[in-house]
Design a protein around this motif. Structure first.
Motif, mmCIF file in Angstrom:
data_model
loop_
_atom_site.group_PDB
_atom_site.id
_atom_site.type_symbol
_atom_site.label_atom_id
_atom_site.label_comp_id
_atom_site.label_asym_id
_atom_site.label_seq_id
_atom_site.Cartn_x
_atom_site.Cartn_y
_atom_site.Cartn_z
ATOM 1 N N UNK A 158 15.557 -16.467 35.743
ATOM 2 C CA UNK A 158 14.585 -15.368 35.652
ATOM 3 C C UNK A 158 15.160 -14.201 34.863
ATOM 4 N N UNK A 159 16.437 -13.952 35.064
ATOM 5 C CA UNK A 159 17.081 -12.870 34.314
ATOM 6 C C UNK A 159 16.966 -13.131 32.814
ATOM 7 N N UNK A 160 17.218 -14.383 32.429
ATOM 8 C CA UNK A 160 17.122 -14.745 31.016
ATOM 9 C C UNK A 160 15.690 -14.571 30.518
ATOM 10 N N UNK A 161 14.749 -15.025 31.363
ATOM 11 C CA UNK A 161 13.364 -14.926 30.955
ATOM 12 C C UNK A 161 12.919 -13.468 30.829
ATOM 13 N N UNK A 162 13.371 -12.631 31.752
ATOM 14 C CA UNK A 162 13.008 -11.208 31.683
ATOM 15 C C UNK A 162 13.555 -10.555 30.423
ATOM 16 N N UNK A 163 14.732 -10.999 30.017
ATOM 17 C CA UNK A 163 15.293 -10.433 28.781
ATOM 18 C C UNK A 163 14.509 -10.933 27.573
ATOM 19 N N UNK A 208 11.390 -9.117 27.218
ATOM 20 C CA UNK A 208 11.528 -7.666 26.980
ATOM 21 C C UNK A 208 11.169 -6.823 28.198
ATOM 22 N N UNK A 209 11.230 -7.422 29.395
ATOM 23 C CA UNK A 209 11.042 -6.642 30.611
ATOM 24 C C UNK A 209 12.358 -5.988 30.981
ATOM 25 N N UNK A 210 13.435 -6.585 30.497
ATOM 26 C CA UNK A 210 14.774 -6.159 30.873
ATOM 27 C C UNK A 210 15.623 -6.129 29.602
ATOM 28 N N UNK A 239 4.850 -15.664 22.066
ATOM 29 C CA UNK A 239 5.490 -16.518 23.072
ATOM 30 C C UNK A 239 4.729 -16.435 24.380
ATOM 31 N N UNK A 240 4.589 -17.577 25.037
ATOM 32 C CA UNK A 240 4.109 -17.557 26.414
ATOM 33 C C UNK A 240 5.285 -17.894 27.313
ATOM 34 N N UNK A 274 9.297 -22.208 29.510
ATOM 35 C CA UNK A 274 8.962 -22.500 30.890
ATOM 36 C C UNK A 274 10.229 -22.406 31.722
ATOM 37 N N UNK A 275 10.147 -21.714 32.850
ATOM 38 C CA UNK A 275 11.302 -21.642 33.738
ATOM 39 C C UNK A 275 11.003 -22.457 34.977
#
Ligand SMILES: Nc1ncnc2c1ncn2[C@@H]1O[C@H](COP(=O)(O)OP(=O)(O)O)[C@@H](O)[C@H]1O
Ligand SMILES: [Mg+2]
Lengths: 409, 239
Positions: free
Chosen positions: B48-53, B56-58, B165-166, B199-200
């Motif tokens: 999730x951390x990777x996905x948030x980065x 661009x949430x993080x 991107x989705x 997809x995560x």
């Protein structure tokens, strides 16, 4: 332009969240409701007093001085006044003979009496004995008929001039002239009707009066009041002080006030009345503003509190909005708009309460209307306090970290 | 040769008191346009951390992130919000629809933040809802919809602004197998229509819907390979 959609969306969303939390929103607005009611009612009352005062003041006359046994607004101990001598005809004549700067002078004396016409009766009508100069000095206009002449006045003829209240009570559909009425059980012929004058501060009518020749009054009617009131018309308003000084020195001479002692009579004027009136309205303003401010401050603390709770509850929503592209400023604006809408709602409720109350005041206490600018001001104040109260919660919301708020449950 | 996504040595460090935790510890990868990538790994591995980065949430503690050739790791909050709005479509495990407004209005939200006028907005939102098969549910509120339908609304919301991107973080995690499969079919459809999908998941079956699987463990990439599906299909054609 792009912000426009956001503003509309924020307003409609604010509406939804208010509806979703009806009771809470209503409680939150309580302080604003009270504050807005207070400020609008205060302004309405002041407006009413102003109007009443203006119509009253014009009937008093700005160029008149009233030489009387007592000051209107004396603030000495009663013992100072208790032993004052009445103002009598000797003093009146002395003043009349010696006063140079005045253009007219009239003596009068009055008391409440009972009036009868056939089987109709009026109690507590102010009956004044006065002279023929009264009409000129006070600038009274006649609705019909004429005023009494010097010969009638000094000869004590049984004639009278009535106010509009008396005409309306006794002769609603007929001509009062040449009719006979009874004043304190004596018969008087009506020779004139005074024009309608309205009321004094809306409290008592100035038309509930009857004027009779002063000689007649002194012979047949002896009310509790035995001292003359002398009305002096100055040449113009600017000459008022000069005339006042002259009156004081003549009256001191005729009443034999020793040098260095205070006046034992009053020379009253509208100014005194005005300053007392100003004190009254500024007192209302101070008290009203304090109540308003207190209610608004308490109210906005309440709203700020509710907004903090709302921000906390909607942390997840804020996270979602940020994920979808809401900027800090968008979130800030959304919550500011929300608290403004809540406060505006409070303002509207406040107006919904105070408007009928102002109608009741109008009907029962004094004639008044809530001015439009007060309504605009009230809504502006609500909006202002909405923005103030919402600012810190909204700032907090805008600064939330999107990842943390999305994780919030 | 610039890829859509270019991550260079991304580190995300959480400091809690005396403890330091590297949620990501030097991740580098590239993802091209129209790829279908699954990020896989056990719980707590940093997915999730990777996905948030990526979304661009993080922002990373260190490292460089280029999205469409633009250096995202140096951007301000408002610029990031703009990127999220225009380039990224999020699909969350818990749907994250706003509860008080209907499906259509939920899908409109990203368009509001792009300042698109009302009539255009409604047209685009309706089109997105139709494309996820919810033509007859547009005016329903989230609590009037099933889990699968809610996730479809969320996908419509992710699609509506035509993002590059989705990003879907455990999109089937709160759904039963059958509904989950339907959602995965929908994502495959979107991929076929040209969308880039990341997809995560921690489930092998779900990950195999993608063409490429990136496995991470303890904040580092363990393995980056083609999925069983794509291996099968490529071996299938070579036979
Ligand atoms: N805000 C945070 N503060 C501290 N630690 C965090 C925070 N967010 C995530 N972590 C930690 O980082 C690691 C990776 O988390 P995450 O990316 O959510 O894992 P996954 O999605 O793979 O389950 C976990 O050990 C998690 O506890
Ligand atoms: Mg996770």
């Amino acid at each position: 332009m792009s912000r426009f959609s956001e503003i509309i969306e924020s307003i409609s969303f604010a509406y939804k969240s208010i509806v979703a939390n009806k009771l809470r929103s209503l409680l939150a607005t309580l302080g604003i409701v009270i504050g807005i009611s207070a400020v609008t009612l205060m302004q309405t009352a002041i407006e009413g007093i102003n109007r009443a005062f203006e119509s009253s003041i014009s009937s008093i006359g700005a160029d008149l001085l009233y030489v009387q046994k007592f000051e209107w607004f004396g603030n000495e101990d009663w013992s100072v006044y208790r032993n004052r001598k009445d103002i009598d005809f000797r003093q009146f004549n002395f003043l009349k003979k010696n006063l140079q700067s005045a253009v007219g002078m009239s003596a009068s004396i009055g008391s409440p009496q009972t009036l009868k016409y056939r089987d109709l009766m009026l109690q507590n009508v102010l009956v004044y004995g006065t002279d023929a100069e009264y009409q000129f000095v006070t600038g009274s206009n006649m609705e019909s008929g004429r005023f009494f002449t010097t010969r009638e006045a000094t000869g004590g003829y049984p004639v009278c001039v009535i106010g509009m209240d008396i005409k309306e009570a006794f002769f609603p559909n007929s001509d009062p002239l040449e009719k006979n009425i009874k004043i304190a059980n004596q018969t008087y012929r009506i020779i004139g009707v005074l024009e309608k004058q309205g009321s004094m501060l809306g409290l008592f009518s100035l038309d509930n009066q009857v004027l009779i020749p002063i000689e007649r009054y002194i012979q047949y009617i002896s009310g509790w009041n035995t001292s003359l009131s002398i009305t002096v018309k100055a040449a113009n308003v600017d000459k008022l002080e000069e005339t006042k000084d002259e009156i004081i020195s003549i009256m001191r001479k005729v009443r034999k006030v020793p040098y260095g002692e205070r006046n034992d009579f009053g020379v009253n004027q509208q100014e005194l009345f005005k300053s007392t009136y100003d004190q009254l309205t500024s007192l209302i303003k101070i008290i009203g503003t304090l109540i308003t401010l207190m209610a608004l401050i308490v109210g906005s603390i309440g709203i700020a509190n509710i907004m903090f709770v709302s921000v906390k509850e909607r942390t997840k929503e804020i996270g979602v909005r940020k994920a979808l592209g809401a900027k800090r400023s968008s979130i800030l604006m959304q919550f500011l708009i929300e608290s403004s809408v809540v406060c505006l709602l409070g303002g509207f409720i406040g107006l919904l309460i105070s408007f009928p109350v102002s109608l009741i005041i109008d009907a029962l206490v004094l004639p008044t209307v809530m001015p439009i600018w007060v309504i605009v001001l009230a809504l502006f104040i609500s909006l202002l306090f909405g923005v103030l109260a919402g600012f810190f919660p909204a700032l907090k919301a805008s600064k939330l970290d999107p990842v943390d708020s999305l994780r919030y449950e | 040769m610039s890829s859509l996504i270019e991550l260079k040595d991304i580190v995300k460090l959480y400091i809690m008191g005396a403890e330091q935790l590297y949620a990501l510890n030097g991740v580098s990868l590239g993802i091209d346009r129209n790829e279908y990538v699954a990020i896989m790994g056990p719980s707590g591995s940093g997915k999730s951390t990777l996905m948030n980065i990526i979304g661009c949430l993080d922002t990373p503690t260190s490292g460089e992130y280029l999205l469409n050739g633009r250096n995202v790791s140096e951007m301000e909050d408002d610029e990031l919000a703009d990127i999220r709005n225009k380039e990224i479509g999020f699909v969350f495990q818990t749907f994250n629809l706003l509860p008080r407004i209907n499906a259509l209005y939920n899908v409109e939200l990203p368009l509001i933040y792009s300042g698109i006028p009302k009539s255009k907005r409604i047209e685009m939102a309706e089109q997105a809802l139709v494309s996820v098969g919810l033509a007859d549910r547009m005016l329903h509120k989230p609590n009037e919809l099933s889990g699968g339908q809610r996730q479809r609304v969320a996908i419509a919301r992710a699609l509506v602004n035509n993002p590059s991107i989705i990003l879907a973080d455990e999109p089937t995690g709160n759904l039963d197998t059958k509904t989950g499969d339907e959602i995965m079919m929908l994502l495959s459809d979107l991929h076929e229509k040209g969308n880039t999908i990341i997809l995560v998941t921690h489930e092998e079956d779900i990950a195999n819907h993608a063409d490429r699987i990136i496995k991470i463990r303890d904040g580092v990439i363990d393995e980056d390979c083609a999925s069983v599906k794509s291996v099968k299909s490529s071996t299938g054609t070579s036979e």
